[in-house]
Write a protein that holds these residues in place. Structure first.
Motif, mmCIF file in Angstrom:
data_model
loop_
_atom_site.group_PDB
_atom_site.id
_atom_site.type_symbol
_atom_site.label_atom_id
_atom_site.label_comp_id
_atom_site.label_asym_id
_atom_site.label_seq_id
_atom_site.Cartn_x
_atom_site.Cartn_y
_atom_site.Cartn_z
ATOM 1 N N ASP A 167 57.711 118.937 -10.289
ATOM 2 C CA ASP A 167 56.285 118.939 -9.972
ATOM 3 C C ASP A 167 55.607 117.662 -10.464
ATOM 4 O OD1 ASP A 167 56.429 121.386 -8.769
ATOM 5 O OD2 ASP A 167 55.779 122.527 -10.534
ATOM 6 N N THR B 44 65.730 125.620 -17.998
ATOM 7 C CA THR B 44 65.476 126.827 -17.207
ATOM 8 C C THR B 44 64.974 126.403 -15.831
ATOM 9 O OG1 THR B 44 63.168 127.027 -17.892
ATOM 10 C CG2 THR B 44 64.832 128.079 -19.307
ATOM 11 N N PRO B 45 65.014 127.313 -14.851
ATOM 12 C CA PRO B 45 64.445 126.956 -13.541
ATOM 13 C C PRO B 45 62.981 126.524 -13.650
ATOM 14 C CG PRO B 45 65.785 128.933 -13.344
ATOM 15 C CD PRO B 45 65.706 128.627 -14.808
ATOM 16 N N ASP B 46 62.218 127.173 -14.513
ATOM 17 C CA ASP B 46 60.805 126.810 -14.652
ATOM 18 C C ASP B 46 60.652 125.410 -15.234
ATOM 19 O OD1 ASP B 46 59.965 129.192 -13.634
ATOM 20 O OD2 ASP B 46 59.682 130.161 -15.587
ATOM 21 N N SER B 47 61.482 125.070 -16.229
ATOM 22 C CA SER B 47 61.337 123.740 -16.840
ATOM 23 C C SER B 47 61.763 122.642 -15.869
ATOM 24 C CB SER B 47 62.170 123.669 -18.126
ATOM 25 O OG SER B 47 63.555 123.731 -17.850
ATOM 26 N N VAL C 26 67.319 124.228 -7.890
ATOM 27 C CA VAL C 26 65.857 124.252 -7.976
ATOM 28 C C VAL C 26 65.265 123.209 -7.034
ATOM 29 C CG1 VAL C 26 63.879 123.864 -9.498
ATOM 30 C CG2 VAL C 26 65.863 125.141 -10.340
ATOM 31 N N ARG D 266 48.073 122.262 -18.599
ATOM 32 C CA ARG D 266 47.214 123.454 -18.487
ATOM 33 C C ARG D 266 46.097 123.366 -19.523
ATOM 34 N NH1 ARG D 266 52.360 124.997 -17.314
ATOM 35 N NH2 ARG D 266 52.909 124.929 -19.509
ATOM 36 N N ARG E 276 61.644 122.863 -12.563
ATOM 37 C CA ARG E 276 60.585 122.764 -11.553
ATOM 38 C C ARG E 276 59.380 121.999 -12.110
ATOM 39 N NH1 ARG E 276 59.395 127.747 -11.158
ATOM 40 N NH2 ARG E 276 57.447 127.604 -12.328
ATOM 41 N N ARG E 277 59.086 122.166 -13.399
ATOM 42 C CA ARG E 277 57.974 121.434 -14.010
ATOM 43 C C ARG E 277 58.202 119.932 -13.909
ATOM 44 N NH1 ARG E 277 57.940 123.671 -19.203
ATOM 45 N NH2 ARG E 277 59.384 122.070 -19.929
ATOM 46 N N HIS F 255 62.574 123.509 -3.925
ATOM 47 C CA HIS F 255 61.277 122.952 -4.335
ATOM 48 C C HIS F 255 60.577 122.310 -3.128
ATOM 49 C CE1 HIS F 255 58.526 119.924 -6.193
ATOM 50 N NE2 HIS F 255 58.339 120.899 -7.063
ATOM 51 N N GLU G 41 51.295 120.424 -23.382
ATOM 52 C CA GLU G 41 50.815 121.701 -22.848
ATOM 53 C C GLU G 41 49.409 121.568 -22.286
ATOM 54 O OE1 GLU G 41 50.354 125.748 -21.911
ATOM 55 O OE2 GLU G 41 52.141 124.511 -22.278
ATOM 56 N N ASP H 25 62.615 123.266 -22.356
ATOM 57 C CA ASP H 25 61.756 123.928 -23.331
ATOM 58 C C ASP H 25 62.413 123.874 -24.703
ATOM 59 O OD1 ASP H 25 59.949 124.681 -21.322
ATOM 60 O OD2 ASP H 25 61.128 126.483 -20.845
#
Length: 742
Positions: A508, A499-502, A539, A255, A504-505, A543, A251, A486
């Motif tokens: 990235d 998830t889409p966010d994970s 995704v 961030r 995409r992470r 992206h 994490e 996650d």
């Protein structure tokens, strides 16, 4: 005292230096200097503070008996047997808190300065210059005392033995005090204080020095656990802890939270960390403090500092789980930081303590943590004592060093030990016992290794966009799964949610769609489910369609010719100017540097605010950067080799000192050997207490040494006050070259 120390055997000196290690540093010149140092207030204070309740009560009773001390008299005061008291008196002698004279044992004079009112008893009647009252007469007088006088005696009997009667005291109380003074049951000190003499207090106590003698250690009780269950629980806790540290690093690697101006982690960042780790703030603070203590996270030292993983974390993360535990467990045992104070407001403070901040540093934490764990090591194997039992034992073993918040501290240590796998289900684990024994990292890892689950190198992918890890994942796979999914729940198995966010992470981070699907396929024993394949590809399709870049400065001008001249100017090429519109140029260089370059090359730009205004520079705003506090310096222990060498040096130094004394004794008049300040201070203190003169050598302002027969009266603040040749004088102790009794 010096004769007693000189008469000790090498083994007894060895034991003294081991148990009172402050006497060994710096090394004393000879045995006389060792005796003088052992009787200084600072050293005696340290030794008395380290006593358990049994030794403390025996020492208090010995201080309350007439000198020399006898085991029978001490036993009578404590209501115990001589057989029980004698070994404790011998132990106090080995600690040099008692010394042997030809008449018997005596209490070191400085003990009276540390224990001002031993066992709550006041000075003797002789010291108060009063008339002693026989015990039988005391009891008879008390039976006749008026109620007000009896109330005063009830308050003073068990201590403290001093009462203050300021102006305006009610007449009833004043009448009772006058009655006590008239019947010599109390003594007056000054105009407002009453003191209960020691003999009167003992008579009122029935001849006992303590209301509740505690000469034997309490035995903690609790629940008995099987060691197999204890070690298994400890292993599961370690697995969870290592996973939490990895999630914290993941994490903060993406961030990183900023460092507060005063140091530490902001409350909102700690709350966010608790949400990410799915734990409460108390445990989140512990994980953060543990990672910081072990050097796995730190202030990155940038212009706007943030908390981020260190290179040491990358090395630590690649090690097996048992070695990783050994690193953090040793760091926790030795740290002086107290995670349990995070979120609290210390007395006298106006703000709460932040995690990773300077206020979480609490020097007593290490000693108290070790005391609690040592108590757990002394109980039967597999016993899980309750917190209140540990508190009671700690109060007995360290009665003068226990803080007022001992209940909170003990609960915190037991809780952290459980999270760390030092204990399992409340009992000390096998690995925890190895940690307390001071084993090296390899031995610690070997002690924990059998109790950790074997890492697995596969996951079970499911059609509901979850993956189940049936155990702790191997290093590389664990890193990949934390990146692409996650954590949904932990336990014997860990459930990950895609998830889409994970996804995409992960993209990235530089992974391609084929690499993500290939990694999932390699980690699974079954094909990648179609819903997960669709999610990753969907995704990935979206992206990177839009791009976001960064520029540190822009140049805006309505005159396109001026901007063209800037682009054509070779001296401005380091600015890497680029046109994004007819009237706008951008540069990756800081705005301050762009301004300087343009002005040096004949242009006249002005700095602009985000809302289009002109920046007016402010002078005198330079500040020094915030400095981090250095780590506390701690002293290392005295080992057997050092003590053996020191005892030999002390014997040799004593022989040289004795030879020098013999040489001086052959000369006419008193001999004045050179003495170190510690010995000089001890001689002057003893002379002042016994009202005896001393011969001293005193260096005056011109450097001449005078020989004086000096009558010391009191020693304080580095000076001795007294008389010489009938004249009152105050001498600086550092100018005294030598001192011997007159």
């Amino acid at each position: 005292m010096a004769d007693d120390v000189r008469a000790r055997t090498d083994a007894e000196l060895h034991d003294l230096l081991h148990r009172r290690q402050d006497l060994a540093r710096p090394a004393p010149a000879d045995l006389s200097a060792l005796a003088a140092r052992a009787s200084t207030r600072a050293s005696v204070q340290r030794a008395v503070d380290a006593l358990d309740l049994a030794h403390l009560q025996v020492l208090e009773a010995a201080s309350a008996t007439p000198q020399p001390v006898t085991a029978e008299a001490v036993a009578a005061l404590l209501g115990a047997t001589t057989r029980l008291v004698s070994p404790t008196l011998e132990d106090l002698w080995s600690l040099a808190l008692l010394w042997r004279s030809p008449e018997g044992l005596r209490v070191v004079r400085t003990v009276g300065e540390v224990l001002v009112h031993p066992a709550g008893l006041g000075p003797s009647t002789t010291d108060l210059a009063g008339r002693p009252t026989p015990p039988d007469d005391v009891v008879a007088l008390v039976d006749q005392a008026p109620p007000a006088a009896r109330a005063i005696l009830d308050r003073l009997t068990w201590g403290p033995p001093v009462a203050v009667l300021p102006a305006g005291t009610p007449e009833r109380v004043a009448t009772g005090a006058r009655w006590l003074l008239e019947h010599h049951l109390v003594a007056s000190v000054g105009t407002e204080q009453l003191v209960l003499p020691r003999e009167v207090a003992l008579a009122l106590r029935g001849g006992r020095s303590h209301a509740e003698p505690a000469l034997t250690a309490p035995s903690p009780v609790g629940d008995q656990r099987e060691m197999a269950a204890v070690d298994a629980a400890a292993g599961q806790q370690v697995t969870d802890l290592l996973s939490l540290v990895d999630e914290l690093a993941a994490e903060w690697g993406l961030r990183p939270p900023r460092v507060l101006r005063s140091g530490g982690l902001a409350v909102r960042d700690l709350k966010r960390l608790g949400t990410v780790l799915d734990v409460d703030q108390l445990r989140a603070a512990f994980v953060a403090e543990l990672a910081y203590t072990a050097g796995l996270v730190a202030d990155d030292g940038s212009l706007e500092p943030s908390w981020a993983p260190t290179p040491a974390y990358d090395e630590w993360q690649q090690q097996p789980g048992d070695h990783r535990w050994a690193v953090v467990a040793r760091a926790w045992l030795l740290t002086t930081r107290a995670p349990h104070v995070v979120g609290t407001t210390p007395p006298g403070a106006t703000s709460t303590v932040n995690a990773l901040g300077p206020d979480a540093h609490w020097p007593p934490a290490r000693g108290l943590r070790r005391d609690v764990l040592d108590l757990l090591a002394t109980v039967p194997t597999g016993l899980a004592p309750r917190s209140e039992e540990v508190v009671a034992s700690l109060r007995w073993h360290r009665p003068r060093r226990v803080p007022g918040t001992v209940d909170t501290v003990v609960a915190a240590v037991l809780r952290e030990a459980e999270w760390l796998g030092v204990t399992g289900r409340g009992a000390l684990s096998s690995a925890g016992r190895a940690l307390l024994e001071g084993r090296d990292e390899s031995s610690l890892a070997a002690a924990m290794h059998p109790h950790l689950p074997t890492p697995v190198e596969h996951v079970l992918l499911q059609a509901d966009l979850t993956a189940i890890a049936p155990g702790p994942l191997a290093g590389g796979l664990a890193t990949f799964m934390r990146l692409v999914a996650d954590v949904e729940s932990r336990g014997g198995a860990t459930v990950y949610r895609f998830t889409p966010d994970s996804v995409r992470r992960c993209l990235d981070a530089g992974w391609s769609v084929d690499q993500v699907l290939g990694g999932l396929g390699d980690a699974s024993h079954t094909p990648v489910p179609q819903p997960l394949d669709y999610l990753v590809r969907d995704v990935a399709r979206r992206h990177g369609q839009a791009r976001v870049g960064a520029m540190r400065a822009y140049i805006r001008c309505d005159d396109e010719t001026t901007l063209g001249a800037m682009l054509a100017e070779r001296e401005l090429s380091p600015l890497q100017l680029r046109s994004v519109a007819p009237t706008v140029l951008v540069s990756p260089v800081a705005a301050e540097t762009v301004l300087d370059f343009l002005r040096e090359n004949g242009f006249a730009p002005a700095a602009e605010t985000p809302d289009g205004g002109i920046v007016v520079p402010q002078a005198g705003r330079h500040r020094t950067p915030l400095q981090r506090r250095s780590a506390p310096v701690t002293a290392t222990g005295v080992d057997d080799e050092l003590v053996t060498t020191l005892v030999g040096a002390l014997r040799a130094g004593e022989e040289a000192a004795q030879y020098h004394r013999d040489q001086l004794a052959s000369r006419p008049g008193p001999s004045l050997p050179s003495t170190d300040p510690t010995t000089t201070l001890a001689v002057l203190r003893d002379a002042a207490a016994e009202r005896q003169p001393v011969w001293i050598g005193y260096s005056d302002a011109d450097g001449r040494v005078q020989r004086l027969l000096f009558q010391p009266e009191r020693v304080e603040g580095g000076r001795v006050h007294g008389t010489a040749e009938g004249t009152a004088r105050t001498l600086s102790i550092h100018r005294v070259t030598g001192a011997v009794p007159g």
